[in-house]
Design a protein around this motif. Structure first.
Motif, short mmCIF file in Angstrom:
data_model
loop_
_atom_site.label_atom_id
_atom_site.label_comp_id
_atom_site.label_asym_id
_atom_site.label_seq_id
_atom_site.Cartn_x
_atom_site.Cartn_y
_atom_site.Cartn_z
N UNK A 105 0.81 -1.22 0.00
CA UNK A 105 0.00 0.00 0.00
C UNK A 105 0.84 1.27 0.00
N UNK A 106 2.04 1.22 0.56
CA UNK A 106 2.95 2.35 0.43
C UNK A 106 3.30 2.58 -1.04
N UNK A 154 9.86 0.55 10.23
CA UNK A 154 10.96 1.45 9.87
C UNK A 154 11.73 0.93 8.67
N UNK A 155 11.96 -0.37 8.64
CA UNK A 155 12.65 -0.98 7.50
C UNK A 155 11.83 -0.81 6.23
N UNK A 156 10.51 -0.96 6.35
CA UNK A 156 9.62 -0.77 5.20
C UNK A 156 9.75 0.64 4.63
N UNK A 157 9.81 1.61 5.51
CA UNK A 157 9.95 3.01 5.08
C UNK A 157 11.30 3.23 4.40
N UNK A 158 12.35 2.69 4.99
CA UNK A 158 13.68 2.83 4.41
C UNK A 158 13.75 2.16 3.04
N UNK A 159 13.08 1.02 2.90
CA UNK A 159 13.06 0.32 1.62
C UNK A 159 12.34 1.13 0.55
N UNK A 161 12.14 4.37 0.36
CA UNK A 161 13.02 5.45 -0.04
C UNK A 161 14.18 4.95 -0.90
N UNK A 162 14.65 3.75 -0.62
CA UNK A 162 15.76 3.21 -1.41
C UNK A 162 15.32 2.82 -2.82
N UNK A 163 14.04 2.47 -2.97
CA UNK A 163 13.53 2.09 -4.29
C UNK A 163 13.20 3.33 -5.13
N UNK A 164 12.91 4.44 -4.46
CA UNK A 164 12.50 5.65 -5.18
C UNK A 164 13.30 6.85 -4.65
N UNK A 168 10.24 10.75 0.14
CA UNK A 168 10.70 11.39 1.37
C UNK A 168 9.97 10.83 2.58
N UNK A 169 9.69 9.55 2.55
CA UNK A 169 8.95 8.91 3.64
C UNK A 169 9.79 8.89 4.92
N UNK A 170 9.09 8.99 6.06
CA UNK A 170 9.75 9.05 7.36
C UNK A 170 9.05 8.11 8.33
#
Length: 203
Positions: A105-106, A154-159, A161-164, A168-170
């Motif tokens: 969903x993110x 938190x890992x989901x958010x970091x992932x 950002x790393x894919x895109x 600017x997800x936090x």
């Protein structure tokens, strides 16, 4: 639908942001995925789907901020509803599976143009007054589930950002912030009683 004696946290926030427009698709009591942890409210997937049907998805997103707060109801249901397995291995498996739903969903939100996303972690709900009569082992296990869920979120958010590169997800750490706001004595006192709709609660 509201579950508050007064303004919600996000309403305080919009007031601080010069009365920014507020659009909410959240449903009180909802879980991440009803096929994993069921409640009768539309789950997170359903809320995101409703959002994708709105005209907002076609508008510019440079000044739009998305807040997502989830996980607390899933953990509460797994620990308090007897229809779910009473063991940590199964709870951990289910909560881990919810992260796949969150990740999906993110991505859906990103596809609509959402770039500024804030995901709030689960606060220390193992200390809710409703859990005061539970054993220390129960509360400790509950706490560990919260910590694991937050780490994975938190890992989901970091992932994301790393894919895109333009994401600017936090991840917003509400758990630790809660302890920085209140003395431990106040936290423990409030874990033993409920305000019962009093005008002023302790702390």
């Amino acid at each position: 639908m509201r579950n508050s004696d007064g303004p919600l946290w996000v309403e305080y926030l919009t007031a601080m942001l010069n009365d920014a427009d507020l659009y909410t698709f959240a449903r009180v009591g909802a879980t991440v995925n009803n096929s994993l942890v069921f409640r009768p409210q539309p789950d997170f997937s359903g809320q995101v789907y409703r959002y994708t049907l709105t005209e907002d998805t076609t508008e510019p997103k440079y000044d739009k901020l998305y807040f997502i707060w989830l996980g607390g109801n899933d953990i509460a249901e797994l620990y308090n509803n007897k229809k779910y397995p009473n063991n940590n291995v199964e709870r951990d498996r289910i909560l881990n599976d919810t992260q796949f739903t969150i990740r999906y969903n993110l991505e859906k939100l990103y596809e609509t143009g959402a770039r500024y996303i804030i995901c709030l972690g689960v606060n220390p709900t193992h200390l809710y007054p409703a859990n005061n009569d539970k054993t220390e082992e129960f509360r400790q296990s509950y706490k560990e589930s919260i910590m694991k869920f937050n780490e994975r979120l938190q890992t989901n958010i970091e992932d994301l950002n790393s894919r895109h590169n333009d994401s600017k997800a936090v991840f917003f750490e509400t758990y630790k912030l809660f302890y920085s706001f209140f003395p431990e004595q106040t936290i423990m006192e409030n874990s033993k009683w409920h305000c019962n709709y009093s005008a002023i609660c302790n702390g």
